[in-house]
Design a protein around this motif. Structure first.
Motif, PDB file in Angstrom:
ATOM      1  N   SER A  21      25.051  -1.513 -47.954  1.00  0.00           N
ATOM      2  CA  SER A  21      25.786  -0.313 -48.351  1.00  0.00           C
ATOM      3  C   SER A  21      24.913   0.937 -48.294  1.00  0.00           C
ATOM      4  O   SER A  21      23.683   0.866 -48.351  1.00  0.00           O
ATOM      5  CB  SER A  21      26.337  -0.474 -49.771  1.00  0.00           C
ATOM      6  N   ALA A  22      25.574   2.082 -48.209  1.00  0.00           N
ATOM      7  CA  ALA A  22      24.861   3.365 -48.208  1.00  0.00           C
ATOM      8  C   ALA A  22      24.138   3.592 -49.530  1.00  0.00           C
ATOM      9  O   ALA A  22      23.031   4.139 -49.550  1.00  0.00           O
ATOM     10  CB  ALA A  22      25.835   4.509 -47.920  1.00  0.00           C
ATOM     11  N   ASP A  23      24.728   3.154 -50.634  1.00  0.00           N
ATOM     12  CA  ASP A  23      24.076   3.319 -51.932  1.00  0.00           C
ATOM     13  C   ASP A  23      22.775   2.518 -51.998  1.00  0.00           C
ATOM     14  O   ASP A  23      21.757   3.020 -52.480  1.00  0.00           O
ATOM     15  CB  ASP A  23      25.005   2.893 -53.069  1.00  0.00           C
ATOM     16  N   ALA A  24      22.812   1.294 -51.517  1.00  0.00           N
ATOM     17  CA  ALA A  24      21.588   0.478 -51.495  1.00  0.00           C
ATOM     18  C   ALA A  24      20.555   1.099 -50.563  1.00  0.00           C
ATOM     19  O   ALA A  24      19.354   1.075 -50.859  1.00  0.00           O
ATOM     20  CB  ALA A  24      21.914  -0.951 -51.068  1.00  0.00           C
ATOM     21  N   ALA A  25      21.003   1.658 -49.444  1.00  0.00           N
ATOM     22  CA  ALA A  25      20.069   2.302 -48.512  1.00  0.00           C
ATOM     23  C   ALA A  25      19.387   3.496 -49.169  1.00  0.00           C
ATOM     24  O   ALA A  25      18.199   3.746 -48.932  1.00  0.00           O
ATOM     25  CB  ALA A  25      20.799   2.728 -47.241  1.00  0.00           C
ATOM     26  N   TRP A  26      20.103   4.233 -49.997  1.00  0.00           N
ATOM     27  CA  TRP A  26      19.503   5.366 -50.705  1.00  0.00           C
ATOM     28  C   TRP A  26      18.404   4.884 -51.660  1.00  0.00           C
ATOM     29  O   TRP A  26      17.305   5.432 -51.697  1.00  0.00           O
ATOM     30  CB  TRP A  26      20.583   6.122 -51.461  1.00  0.00           C
ATOM     31  N   ILE A  27      18.700   3.828 -52.418  1.00  0.00           N
ATOM     32  CA  ILE A  27      17.682   3.267 -53.310  1.00  0.00           C
ATOM     33  C   ILE A  27      16.517   2.743 -52.489  1.00  0.00           C
ATOM     34  O   ILE A  27      15.346   2.932 -52.841  1.00  0.00           O
ATOM     35  CB  ILE A  27      18.278   2.164 -54.209  1.00  0.00           C
ATOM     36  N   HIS A  28      16.820   2.112 -51.369  1.00  0.00           N
ATOM     37  CA  HIS A  28      15.797   1.576 -50.475  1.00  0.00           C
ATOM     38  C   HIS A  28      14.882   2.710 -49.986  1.00  0.00           C
ATOM     39  O   HIS A  28      13.648   2.570 -49.982  1.00  0.00           O
ATOM     40  CB  HIS A  28      16.479   0.875 -49.299  1.00  0.00           C
ATOM     41  N   ALA A  29      15.476   3.821 -49.602  1.00  0.00           N
ATOM     42  CA  ALA A  29      14.689   4.988 -49.175  1.00  0.00           C
ATOM     43  C   ALA A  29      13.788   5.464 -50.304  1.00  0.00           C
ATOM     44  O   ALA A  29      12.598   5.749 -50.095  1.00  0.00           O
ATOM     45  CB  ALA A  29      15.624   6.112 -48.727  1.00  0.00           C
ATOM     46  N   HIS A  30      14.347   5.536 -51.490  1.00  0.00           N
ATOM     47  CA  HIS A  30      13.580   5.975 -52.655  1.00  0.00           C
ATOM     48  C   HIS A  30      12.388   5.047 -52.894  1.00  0.00           C
ATOM     49  O   HIS A  30      11.269   5.510 -53.167  1.00  0.00           O
ATOM     50  CB  HIS A  30      14.505   6.010 -53.876  1.00  0.00           C
ATOM     51  N   LEU A  31      12.609   3.753 -52.769  1.00  0.00           N
ATOM     52  CA  LEU A  31      11.521   2.790 -52.961  1.00  0.00           C
ATOM     53  C   LEU A  31      10.397   3.017 -51.961  1.00  0.00           C
ATOM     54  O   LEU A  31       9.216   2.976 -52.319  1.00  0.00           O
ATOM     55  CB  LEU A  31      12.059   1.362 -52.849  1.00  0.00           C
ATOM     56  N   GLY A  81      12.478  16.710 -53.697  1.00  0.00           N
ATOM     57  CA  GLY A  81      12.065  16.932 -55.077  1.00  0.00           C
ATOM     58  C   GLY A  81      11.156  15.816 -55.566  1.00  0.00           C
ATOM     59  O   GLY A  81      10.703  14.970 -54.794  1.00  0.00           O
ATOM     60  N   SER A  82      10.943  15.792 -56.859  1.00  0.00           N
ATOM     61  CA  SER A  82      10.085  14.761 -57.442  1.00  0.00           C
ATOM     62  C   SER A  82      10.795  13.404 -57.399  1.00  0.00           C
ATOM     63  O   SER A  82      12.025  13.326 -57.268  1.00  0.00           O
ATOM     64  CB  SER A  82       9.733  15.115 -58.884  1.00  0.00           C
ATOM     65  N   LEU A  83      10.019  12.353 -57.535  1.00  0.00           N
ATOM     66  CA  LEU A  83      10.585  11.007 -57.581  1.00  0.00           C
ATOM     67  C   LEU A  83      11.511  10.846 -58.780  1.00  0.00           C
ATOM     68  O   LEU A  83      12.571  10.237 -58.669  1.00  0.00           O
ATOM     69  CB  LEU A  83       9.464   9.968 -57.620  1.00  0.00           C
ATOM     70  N   ASP A  84      11.113  11.411 -59.915  1.00  0.00           N
ATOM     71  CA  ASP A  84      11.965  11.321 -61.107  1.00  0.00           C
ATOM     72  C   ASP A  84      13.294  12.037 -60.900  1.00  0.00           C
ATOM     73  O   ASP A  84      14.341  11.526 -61.306  1.00  0.00           O
ATOM     74  CB  ASP A  84      11.254  11.904 -62.330  1.00  0.00           C
ATOM     75  N   GLU A  85      13.249  13.211 -60.272  1.00  0.00           N
ATOM     76  CA  GLU A  85      14.498  13.941 -60.000  1.00  0.00           C
ATOM     77  C   GLU A  85      15.407  13.137 -59.089  1.00  0.00           C
ATOM     78  O   GLU A  85      16.620  13.065 -59.313  1.00  0.00           O
ATOM     79  CB  GLU A  85      14.194  15.291 -59.349  1.00  0.00           C
ATOM     80  N   ALA A  87      19.107  11.556 -59.829  1.00  0.00           N
ATOM     81  CA  ALA A  87      20.245  11.873 -58.950  1.00  0.00           C
ATOM     82  C   ALA A  87      20.929  10.582 -58.484  1.00  0.00           C
ATOM     83  O   ALA A  87      22.164  10.529 -58.400  1.00  0.00           O
ATOM     84  CB  ALA A  87      19.778  12.691 -57.756  1.00  0.00           C
ATOM     85  N   ILE A  88      20.143   9.570 -58.174  1.00  0.00           N
ATOM     86  CA  ILE A  88      20.704   8.285 -57.753  1.00  0.00           C
ATOM     87  C   ILE A  88      21.549   7.703 -58.881  1.00  0.00           C
ATOM     88  O   ILE A  88      22.715   7.331 -58.682  1.00  0.00           O
ATOM     89  CB  ILE A  88      19.606   7.296 -57.328  1.00  0.00           C
ATOM     90  N   VAL A  89      20.979   7.625 -60.065  1.00  0.00           N
ATOM     91  CA  VAL A  89      21.700   7.066 -61.216  1.00  0.00           C
ATOM     92  C   VAL A  89      22.971   7.867 -61.472  1.00  0.00           C
ATOM     93  O   VAL A  89      24.052   7.294 -61.656  1.00  0.00           O
ATOM     94  CB  VAL A  89      20.792   7.022 -62.460  1.00  0.00           C
ATOM     95  N   HIS A  90      22.859   9.174 -61.478  1.00  0.00           N
ATOM     96  CA  HIS A  90      24.034  10.017 -61.728  1.00  0.00           C
ATOM     97  C   HIS A  90      25.121   9.778 -60.673  1.00  0.00           C
ATOM     98  O   HIS A  90      26.296   9.589 -61.020  1.00  0.00           O
ATOM     99  CB  HIS A  90      23.633  11.496 -61.746  1.00  0.00           C
ATOM    100  N   SER A  91      24.734   9.753 -59.416  1.00  0.00           N
ATOM    101  CA  SER A  91      25.705   9.557 -58.342  1.00  0.00           C
ATOM    102  C   SER A  91      26.378   8.191 -58.440  1.00  0.00           C
ATOM    103  O   SER A  91      27.596   8.078 -58.294  1.00  0.00           O
ATOM    104  CB  SER A  91      25.023   9.712 -56.992  1.00  0.00           C
ATOM    105  N   LEU A  92      25.598   7.158 -58.699  1.00  0.00           N
ATOM    106  CA  LEU A  92      26.149   5.811 -58.718  1.00  0.00           C
ATOM    107  C   LEU A  92      27.008   5.550 -59.952  1.00  0.00           C
ATOM    108  O   LEU A  92      27.919   4.729 -59.901  1.00  0.00           O
ATOM    109  CB  LEU A  92      25.030   4.772 -58.613  1.00  0.00           C
ATOM    110  N   THR A  93      26.752   6.248 -61.037  1.00  0.00           N
ATOM    111  CA  THR A  93      27.594   6.060 -62.223  1.00  0.00           C
ATOM    112  C   THR A  93      28.893   6.840 -62.107  1.00  0.00           C
ATOM    113  O   THR A  93      29.817   6.618 -62.890  1.00  0.00           O
ATOM    114  CB  THR A  93      26.854   6.438 -63.519  1.00  0.00           C
TER     115      THR A  93
END
Length: 79
Positions: A29-39, A63-67, A71-77
Motif C-alpha cells: 500500500s501507499a501508506d506502508a510505502a510512506w512509512i518505508h520511506a521514512h524508515l 522537515g525533521s524526522l519527528d515532524e 504527519a504520518i500518524v495524523h494522516s493515517l488516523t
C-alpha cells in the motif's frame, strides 16, 4: 489505520527499526510505502527513501524526522 501499520509505528517508536521495516516491507500500500520511506530516511539512505516516496505518491520529506512521523500518524488516523 490498519493494525499492522500501527504496529510498525509502535515498533519504530520503541526503537525497533528492523521490526518496523519487516512489517511495512510486506505491504504494497501507499501508506506502508510512506512509512518505508521514512524508515530509510532515518537510516540515512536517501536514495532508497526517494524510491519509497515515489511508491507512496508523495514528495520526499524535507522537515525533521519527528515532524514527518507526526504527519504520518495524523494522516493515517484520518483514514
Amino acid at each position: 489505520m490498519a493494525h499492522h501499520l500501527s504496529e510498525a509505528l509502535d515498533a519504530l517508536q520503541a526503537g525497533q527499526w528492523d521490526r518496523a521495516h519487516s512489517i511495512v516491507q510486506s505491504d504494497a500500500s501507499a501508506d506502508a510505502a510512506w512509512i518505508h520511506a521514512h524508515l530509510h530516511r532515518i537510516e540515512g539512505d536517501e536514495g532508497n527513501a526517494a524510491y519509497w516516496y515515489r511508491r507512496a505518491g508523495r514528495p520526499a520529506a524535507r522537515g525533521s524526522l519527528d515532524e514527518e512521523r507526526q504527519a504520518i500518524v495524523h494522516s493515517l488516523t484520518q483514514h
